[in-house]
Design a protein around this motif. Structure first.
Motif, mmCIF file in Angstrom:
data_model
loop_
_atom_site.group_PDB
_atom_site.id
_atom_site.type_symbol
_atom_site.label_atom_id
_atom_site.label_comp_id
_atom_site.label_asym_id
_atom_site.label_seq_id
_atom_site.Cartn_x
_atom_site.Cartn_y
_atom_site.Cartn_z
ATOM 1 N N THR A 26 -9.054 9.592 -1.001
ATOM 2 C CA THR A 26 -8.548 10.806 -0.371
ATOM 3 C C THR A 26 -8.446 11.933 -1.388
ATOM 4 O O THR A 26 -8.782 13.083 -1.106
ATOM 5 C CB THR A 26 -7.170 10.534 0.269
ATOM 6 O OG1 THR A 26 -7.307 9.464 1.203
ATOM 7 C CG2 THR A 26 -6.635 11.756 0.991
ATOM 8 N N THR A 44 -4.210 6.160 3.550
ATOM 9 C CA THR A 44 -5.030 6.438 4.717
ATOM 10 C C THR A 44 -5.069 5.215 5.623
ATOM 11 O O THR A 44 -5.480 4.146 5.187
ATOM 12 C CB THR A 44 -6.470 6.789 4.283
ATOM 13 O OG1 THR A 44 -6.388 7.803 3.283
ATOM 14 C CG2 THR A 44 -7.298 7.278 5.442
ATOM 15 N N ASP A 67 -13.355 9.864 5.108
ATOM 16 C CA ASP A 67 -12.405 9.183 4.237
ATOM 17 C C ASP A 67 -11.877 7.982 5.022
ATOM 18 O O ASP A 67 -11.522 8.103 6.191
ATOM 19 C CB ASP A 67 -11.262 10.168 3.933
ATOM 20 C CG ASP A 67 -10.234 9.554 3.005
ATOM 21 O OD1 ASP A 67 -10.554 8.568 2.313
ATOM 22 O OD2 ASP A 67 -9.102 10.084 2.972
#
Ligand code: GTP
Ligand code: MG
Lengths: 210, 366
Positions: A26, A44, A67
């Motif tokens: 990220t 994430t 991502d």
């Protein structure tokens, strides 16, 4: 994978970042897109994507950068994240040997699922922590070369290596796309779903009638 | 109640935080928030009086009946939340029948991997909350303890990301490590379907499918739109299911959802999901790619209609009514079988099990 030149001559590429949790995926994306770094990124859980427009010697390129979650169990949600990717950036943390092993697993999986069409970069992130390095740069570069990937030392923190990496990846994706274009113009698969992101195709804002 | 107050933070800076220690987000809308507080405060005062009276007449444990259900749906006052959650979820019973267990779990050893996985998330949990900062008397250590104990208790689950938000918010409400642990246990034992946080996230996968199916029935235009655009449903809702809406919706709204969750069970999670999609319907239909849809969903999740938790809960409970527990159970069963089958076909790692039933071939109706 379809060829990706939209009608306006722009290439639309999907790039996915993969790698163990907490290696800095990220952070790398945010550095690249927003030129920001903070140590307050949250983990994430749900993959997301951001877009970036590039221009390489007159060629317009739109990147959709995905991502993904690092924790293994979220891969049970399947390969949606890397399906149809033109490029992949496999990230490890130079201070964490396990994370480098994970990169090797990803290479295997990607090659199995996407073949050699996908352009791969391997990023040794947190290069600013050189003193704590445990993964040898030489070994990592050699490995990358042996699997047809390119290796970069990156630091999202110090903004090192990231721009070059995306630039190089983009150039390679253009090459592959142009080869495909020439080689198999008539073999365009129908089921492919390349995301076309182009402002000219975005719907007008609602309520705007001009 | 999340009334803003001023606190002194260690660094010496004074910042505005809400009643749970969350810092104002940069896009915080003062006016919108003030409006909502003005509307919600009298309701809170009133509910508090009612609950005071209820608990005078009746001792815990609360009996399960329509009155209790109505009281809970209208919101448990913050002062009673810990006790009532412990009671109605069955956590208190678990705790009493396993005296000493939490302590024992804390003393047991954890694998290096699990410790690592938890540790990296400690500094990445509620980074905009003052209690989860790096100060030693904050909640990071309690959070580590709870997650570690939970992993020790269930080695097959270990640590699943998302649990940090669930446990973190439980800690903010209960301020008690041990009760937080037992509430997690109650979620696992009594409330969520089996294998929810499992290593293969089986229960989460199934529930995402089930929600998708319900959207097909209740908000068919959105369902059709997703199908047409070829958008994978789980790219939008993974966090809803994994975090039980913590860190997805405004705090007070999440707590009101959890009031129902602990009393009525996991059905409310679907109701909320349907309500969110319904609220965002027009925006979603006006968005033509995943990026735009994600953004419009995000806007909906933090918009005024969701911030107004009292109205939002009512709306959620009405919107998908009736939704019987039996329906959910049978959907979970059917979808679960399909998931198993699909995985068996494709093998786990390359399981194309991704578009969920929205993208076929997993349409439970076919
Ligand atoms: N020193 C240093 N720290 C970094 C760098 N990149 C990221 N970090 C830190 O590493 C931690 C993890 O970064 P993230 O970007 O959240 O990692 P991730 O790979 O996205 O993690 P998951 O989302 O859990 O898979 C954060 O605390 C970052 O601040 C870097 O280049 N140098
Ligand atoms: Mg990340």
């Amino acid at each position: 994978m379809s060829s990706n030149q939209g009608n306006l001559g722009a290439f639309n590429f999907k790039v996915v970042l993969l790698g163990e949790g907490c290696v800095g995926k990220t952070s790398v994306v945010l550095r690249y897109i927003e030129d920001k770094f903070n140590d307050k990124h949250i983990s994430t859980i749900q993959a997301s994507f951001l877009t970036k427009k590039l221009n390489i010697s007159g060629k317009r390129i739109n990147l959709a950068i995905w991502d993904t979650a690092g924790q293994e169990r979220f891969h049970a949600l399947g390969p949606i994240y890397y399906r149809d990717s033109h490029g992949a950036i496999l990230v490890y943390d130079i201070t964490d040997e396990d994370s480098f092993q994970k990169v090797k697993n990803w290479v295997k999986e990607l090659r199995k699922m996407l073949g050699t069409r996908v352009c791969v970069c391997i990023a040794g992130n947190k290069a600013d922590l050189e003193r704590d390095r445990v993964v040898s740069r030489e070994e990592a570069s050699r490995y990358a070369e042996s699997v047809g990937a390119k290796h970069y030392d990156t630091s999202a923190k110090q903004n090192h290596g990231i721009e070059e990496m995306f630039l190089d990846l983009s150039q390679r994706m253009v090459e592959v796309a142009e080869q495909n274009e020439q080689g198999q113009a008539q073999l365009r698969p129908s089921g492919s779903t390349v995301q076309v992101i182009d402002d000219s195709e975005k719907p007008e804002k609602t309520g705007c009638c001009s | 109640m999340a009334a803003p107050k001023i606190v002194q933070i260690r660094s010496g800076a004074t910042k505005q935080v809400d009643g749970y220690g969350f810092l104002k987000e940069p896009d915080f809308d003062d006016k919108e928030h003030a409006d909502y507080v003005k509307r919600y405060l009298p309701i809170l005062v009133n509910r508090r009086k009612k609950w005071d009276a209820l608990l005078q007449k009746q001792q815990l444990p609360l009996s399960k009946n329509d009155l209790t259900k109505r009281y809970i749906r209208k919101g448990i006052p913050q002062v009673y939340r810990r006790l009532v959650w412990m009671d109605v979820s069955g956590a208190q019973r678990l705790k009493e029948s396993h005296r000493g267990r939490y302590k024992a779990l804390l003393a047991s050893s954890l694998s290096k991997e699990v410790v690592h996985a938890i540790k990296v998330d400690l500094s990445r949990t509620f980074t905009h909350n003052v209690y989860f900062g790096s100060s030693p008397d904050g909640l990071r250590l309690p959070l580590f303890n709870v997650l570690g104990a939970f992993a020790s208790a269930h080695p097959d689950v270990g640590y699943c990301q998302g649990l940090n938000y669930v446990a973190g918010l439980l800690l903010l409400v209960t301020r008690c490590e041990e009760d937080t642990f037992w509430l997690l246990e109650a979620l696992r034992e009594n409330i969520l379907p089996s294998r929810y946080y499992a290593a293969d996230l089986f229960g989460v996968l199934v529930d995402m499918e089930v929600l998708g199916y319900l959207i097909g029935n209740k908000v068919p235009r959105v369902h059709a739109h997703f199908k047409k655009q070829g958008i994978a449903w789980n790219l939008l809702v993974t966090r809803w299911h994994v975090c039980l809406y913590a860190d997805v919706l405004p705090v007070e709204t999440v707590l009101r959802i959890w009031d129902c969750l602990f009393y009525e069970g996991s059905k409310v999670l679907f109701r909320v999901g349907i309500a969110l999609v319904k609220l965002g319907e027009e925006k979603i239909l006006g968005s033509n790619d995943l990026f735009a849809i994600t953004e419009s969903m995000k806007e909906t999740c933090t918009g005024p209609a969701v911030l107004d938790c009292h109205a939002f809960i009512r709306r959620s409970l009405e919107i998908a009514d009736p939704l019987s527990g039996k329906t959910i159970a049978s959907l979970r069963g059917r979808v679960g079988e399909d998931v198993e089958k699909f995985r068996g076909l494709r093998g786990r790692r390359c399981g194309g099990f991704t578009d969920l039933y929205l993208g076929n071939p997993l349409d439970p109706r076919s």
